[in-house]
Design an enzyme around this catalytic site. Structure first.
Site, mmCIF file in Angstrom:
data_model
loop_
_atom_site.group_PDB
_atom_site.id
_atom_site.type_symbol
_atom_site.label_atom_id
_atom_site.label_comp_id
_atom_site.label_asym_id
_atom_site.label_seq_id
_atom_site.Cartn_x
_atom_site.Cartn_y
_atom_site.Cartn_z
ATOM 1 N N ASP A 183 0.820 -1.160 0.028
ATOM 2 C CA ASP A 183 0.112 -0.015 -0.139
ATOM 3 C C ASP A 183 1.007 1.331 0.062
ATOM 4 O O ASP A 183 1.821 1.415 0.718
ATOM 5 C CB ASP A 183 -0.940 0.299 1.325
ATOM 6 C CG ASP A 183 -1.887 -1.063 1.434
ATOM 7 O OD1 ASP A 183 -1.796 -2.163 0.764
ATOM 8 O OD2 ASP A 183 -2.643 -1.002 2.317
ATOM 9 N N ASP A 203 -0.455 -2.609 -4.617
ATOM 10 C CA ASP A 203 -1.645 -2.791 -3.745
ATOM 11 C C ASP A 203 -2.446 -1.448 -3.611
ATOM 12 O O ASP A 203 -2.115 -0.687 -4.581
ATOM 13 C CB ASP A 203 -1.269 -3.167 -2.382
ATOM 14 C CG ASP A 203 -2.565 -4.020 -1.480
ATOM 15 O OD1 ASP A 203 -3.812 -3.475 -1.549
ATOM 16 O OD2 ASP A 203 -2.608 -5.137 -1.286
ATOM 17 N N ASP A 204 -3.200 -1.046 -2.667
ATOM 18 C CA ASP A 204 -3.976 0.146 -2.780
ATOM 19 C C ASP A 204 -2.948 1.393 -2.613
ATOM 20 O O ASP A 204 -1.926 1.262 -2.115
ATOM 21 C CB ASP A 204 -4.921 0.458 -1.483
ATOM 22 C CG ASP A 204 -5.828 -0.651 -1.608
ATOM 23 O OD1 ASP A 204 -6.422 -0.603 -2.406
ATOM 24 O OD2 ASP A 204 -6.207 -0.996 -0.273
ATOM 25 N N HIS A 225 -3.869 -1.127 -6.706
ATOM 26 C CA HIS A 225 -5.214 -1.383 -6.727
ATOM 27 C C HIS A 225 -6.106 0.122 -6.685
ATOM 28 O O HIS A 225 -7.138 -0.031 -6.085
ATOM 29 C CB HIS A 225 -5.445 -2.294 -5.360
ATOM 30 C CG HIS A 225 -4.930 -3.463 -5.335
ATOM 31 N ND1 HIS A 225 -4.968 -4.526 -4.608
ATOM 32 C CD2 HIS A 225 -4.131 -4.111 -6.406
ATOM 33 C CE1 HIS A 225 -4.395 -5.571 -4.860
ATOM 34 N NE2 HIS A 225 -3.803 -5.458 -6.138
ATOM 35 N N ARG A 256 -12.362 2.364 -5.325
ATOM 36 C CA ARG A 256 -13.549 1.476 -4.351
ATOM 37 C C ARG A 256 -13.916 2.195 -2.900
ATOM 38 O O ARG A 256 -13.113 2.682 -2.364
ATOM 39 C CB ARG A 256 -12.413 0.182 -4.088
ATOM 40 C CG ARG A 256 -12.454 -0.829 -5.046
ATOM 41 C CD ARG A 256 -11.956 -2.141 -4.638
ATOM 42 N NE ARG A 256 -10.633 -2.322 -4.361
ATOM 43 C CZ ARG A 256 -9.825 -2.910 -3.809
ATOM 44 N NH1 ARG A 256 -10.397 -4.179 -3.432
ATOM 45 N NH2 ARG A 256 -8.596 -2.910 -3.468
ATOM 46 N N LYS A 258 -14.674 -0.322 -0.055
ATOM 47 C CA LYS A 258 -15.003 -1.770 0.391
ATOM 48 C C LYS A 258 -15.245 -1.769 1.917
ATOM 49 O O LYS A 258 -14.522 -1.312 2.813
ATOM 50 C CB LYS A 258 -13.637 -2.391 -0.047
ATOM 51 C CG LYS A 258 -12.629 -1.946 0.173
ATOM 52 C CD LYS A 258 -11.174 -2.572 -0.150
ATOM 53 C CE LYS A 258 -9.889 -1.809 -0.176
ATOM 54 N NZ LYS A 258 -8.857 -2.629 -0.037
#
Ligand SMILES: *[C@@H]1O[C@H](CO)[C@@H](O)[C@H](O)[C@H]1NC(C)=O
Ligand SMILES: *[C@@H]1O[C@H](CO)[C@@H](O)[C@H](O)[C@H]1NC(C)=O
Length: 366
Positions: A183, A203-204, A225, A256, A258
């Site tokens: 991240d 990742d994010d 992500h 997103r 989530k």
């Protein structure tokens, strides 16, 4: 300006006080400039108004915490390198109020390749994480975080914080898909602005786990992500988030929200996207879900998502041919969501299941 006589009086009074009072640590003048060039020299900075971080190496087993004096100015003149370590993260922590930190383009090198095995923090070799923790307020700008073992920068300020012109470069982790859970920014804090940053990772780009009044603008994200709120676990709330003018490309997701499907409480409200450019997305362009870790599964119904809007200037989303443009998978969502400034193209349309929320103005037929 003091007059000469007032100045003399002040000097005299100061003299009396210094004779009468027992000097305490707080009477001592701040050292003008302190240089950090080792782990040990990083540990006592509370009386330094200016701090210079020079090149040094952090050895196996060591971690660094710099607690700056209020309103300190911090600059860097060299690279801080972290040896492969058995210590757990954060490997470097910054603390202090109203700090002006300018890295001068210098690097914190995490030597991630020593850890990367494709398993991230789920298994394999132990990976210290986060790499860096910013618990300070003020301004942190102009440095590079290179090759972190797993998550890069954790943000946990108590007072307003701006992070700008920071690069998280974990691009080397793309090789053989070895970098994982890298991240860029993990935010559990309020009153945070992150701007003009670059994140290349797996990742994010940003994951906002809790907090309010969070602005993410004019950043560039690739390889990962995308821009995320969550995952939201029980009891966590996020409100007042603005994503504006960001570029996200070559990523699994564009953006997103989530929420864990098993969260028993929590909320996400007042989220705005404006003027973002999202392209080359391989899974979902826009995904609002309460069924995490599924993308589009059986959503939980004990949390609330409300007031989620694409407004002001157009956010463009372009996904790969086998990806999904937009999906909403709500168990409990409310309000009227203005999506008039979302322009999504490519792939499959996706499904909008917004529960009690009304998604308005989105020019796609479902
Ligand atoms: C929504 O969030 C923005 C940004 O934090 C804030 O300025 C605004 O006041 C919030 N709106 C409401 C209704 O809370
Ligand atoms: C989608 O297409 C890309 C190449 O365009 C490919 O790498 C990827 O595996 C495909 N994904 C699925 C789920 O088929």
């Amino acid at each position: 300006m003091f007059s000469r006589s007032a100045h003399s009086a002040l000097v005299f009074v100061t003299f009396i006080i210094s004779v009468v009072a027992v000097p305490s640590a707080t009477d001592a003048a701040k050292r003008s400039t302190c240089t950090v060039d080792s782990v040990s020299s990083a540990s006592s900075l509370s009386d330094c108004s200016d701090v210079v971080i020079a090149s040094f190496t952090v050895d196996d087993g060591d971690t660094v915490t710099m607690s700056f004096a209020e309103s300190a100015t911090v600059t860097m003149t060299g690279e801080v390198t972290f040896a492969s370590t058995t210590a757990s993260g954060p490997l470097i922590t910054f603390e202090g109020t109203d700090i002006s930190f300018n890295g001068g383009g210098n690097t914190f090198n995490g030597n991630g390749a020593d850890y990367w095995d494709g398993e991230g923090t789920d298994g394999g070799k132990a990976k210290p994480h986060p790499f860096m923790k910013i618990k300070a307020s003020g301004t942190f700008e102009n440095f590079i975080v290179l090759n972190t073992p797993a998550q890069a920068i954790s943000v946990g300020n108590d007072d307003p914080l701006t992070i700008s012109d920071v690069t998280v470069n974990n691009k080397a982790g793309d090789t053989d898909d070895l970098g994982h859970n890298t991240d860029g920014f993990d935010v559990s804090a309020s009153d945070v602005t992150i701007m003009n940053c670059v994140v290349e990772n797996q990742d994010d780009c940003i994951a906002i786990n809790s907090g309010s009044n969070i602005v993410f603008q004019e950043n560039t994200c690739s390889g990962g992500h995308g821009m995320s709120i969550g995952s939201i676990s029980s009891g966590k709330t996020v409100s007042g988030v603005v994503f504006s003018g960001n570029t996200v490309s070559d990523s699994l997701y564009g953006t997103r929200i989530k929420v864990d499907s098993d969260a028993t409480s929590g909320s996400v409200t007042n989220v705005t996207w404006s003027g973002n450019m999202i392209s080359s997305i391989s899974d979902y362009g826009v995904l609002i879900t309460q069924s995490y870790p599924d993308n589009d599964g059986t959503p939980g119904t004990d949390t609330t998502i409300s007031d989620v809007n694409f407004i002001d200037s157009t956010t463009t989303v372009s996904v790969d041919s086998n990806a999904t443009r937009v999906t909403v998978d709500c168990g409990q969502c409310t309000g009227t969501w203005d999506w008039s400034k979302l322009d999504a193209t490519g792939g499959d349309a996706g499904t909008i299941d917004a529960d009690d929320a009304t998604v308005s103005g989105f020019l796609c037929s479902y």
